[in-house]
Design a protein around this motif. Sequence first.
Motif: not given
Length: 577
Positions: A270-284
């Motif tokens: 779950r921690a990996v998924r949450l960090k990936a989600g936050s990173a996508l928010g920056k990437l977009v």
Amino acid sequence: MYHNTAYCHFGYCLFTDLPFYYTFDNTLFLNIKTTPAMFQELAYCQAVVLSVADENGQVVVLTELLQATKNEDSGIRWSAVVLLEVICSKGKTDLTEFIPQLMRDLIKLFKDKDEAVLICSWNALNAVIKSLGPTEQLQHISTLRQAIRYATDDIKGQELPGFCIPGKGITPVLPIFREGILNGPQEAKEAAASGLSEVIRFTSVAALKPQVLNITGPLIRILGDRFVWSVKVAVLNTLALLLGKVGMMLKPFLPQLQTTFLRALNDPNRAVRLKAGSALGKLVVIHTRVDPLFTELHNGIKNSENDSAIRETMLHALRGVITNAGKKAGEPIRKLIVDTLLELLSTKEDVCCMAAAGCVGALCAVVSDEQMNKILCNHLLDVSSDWILQHGRSVALSIAIKEAPERVLASEYQAKIIQILTSNATNDRIPICTSGIRGLGFTIRHLISKKEDVPQGIITSFTKSLNHSSNDMKMTAAQMISYFASEIDHALDISIIKPLVVVLVSNTKDKNTAVQADSEVALVSLLQLRTGDDTYQVVSKSLDSVPSAKLEESMRQLRRVAKQPPPKDEVDNTILH
């Protein structure tokens, strides 16, 4: 400029009777003025320190030079650092035992106010790290991180000047972190990625620019391999931080990063998924064509119907993407997403429902006026539903007020919304009550910022919530008071403060310690005790004798709380952590 005659004196002592007659006369630095012979003197001093062959003598030289880097006189600091660089780059001294202290003292000088000292300390650190082989570099990852933390302990939120020197930047420390990321064992990879995050945080955009390629490539490579979840979290956190800092400089990596982050959204951890989600928010943010990414996330949410854990983190990612790039999405994909999210407001999976509600609230800031009107009138303002759907809608409404107060609290909606929120705050279901009081808190924040009057009915709802039988309600109400009182730089109107203070003072004696703590923090914010006692004096005089005496009795503890850093309570409970 700076002077080195003292080190000539120093060298003479080394060659005489070192153990018994060694002296180091700082006053020589202070009395000698700049002369044309300065660089000749410097060369003499360098020759002296390089000629010391005796092991004890070398130890004494290094010890004294390191001590001199702490001297109040910038000339002494500069001379010491220049000689340290020579020893580390050209000397034959075994530096093994001194590496931790060298890193610590030199990086401490990275915030020196004297530019010459700053540059020389950078050169000296560069020499130190160049003297280390790959194995030694791996051994000193934690040493380097500790040195950076020691140097930056008192500059929170600021840049470290030594990392921001034009043309130099983070070049000295990068090799150690790269070696750890690329060739270290898993623990070293995690520590190196975390250390790199710390460096990025204290470095300017201009100084990071030349190193973007050297930083990003190894991090992406790590995420493509199979490593433990903690390594992935550290790497994702570093990439997200880098994206937030340098943004468009990472555009060449956009396809790789998007693929990497989307794959990580399906990670078992779950921690990996949450960090990936936050990173996508920056990437977009650096995306020009965002529809494919929105489509990918929408499909991920639709296709994870039987896996609520994956779905909730997909929704978490969507929230960030909506917030940072929702306006760039096409109308067709936005409508599809709105329909899917509104359906999820009635799901029995509580976390998915909350995350979907957060997304709906965020969408109210980016959809067209027509679509927002439909969301509000056909869904969020409709209370004729079962309690699960009503809960989802009440949460979405409170987040819509937080994310888009100007639109949602427009004159045509405001009265109706306040009526619904007030009703929600007295619902017999606690989750609906807490969302109602959160919505009222966000409403007060908006009204105060617009210098509009706060209806007394809203304040009454807060006093009732603070007196509620549920501890969750008491805590939520206190946290929201802290939120809206901390967001302004002036005292609230006495008509707002007075009724709230009376109940909060009573709650500082509550049997539940969490209620006590939240009430104390709310009082500190409401009375602006972090800036002085002025508001307290006004409020105290306005109270009747009994509540005034109780408030005075609480002041000793409140002043103690006021000296502590404000707690970082997240008032938006739809954001996953």
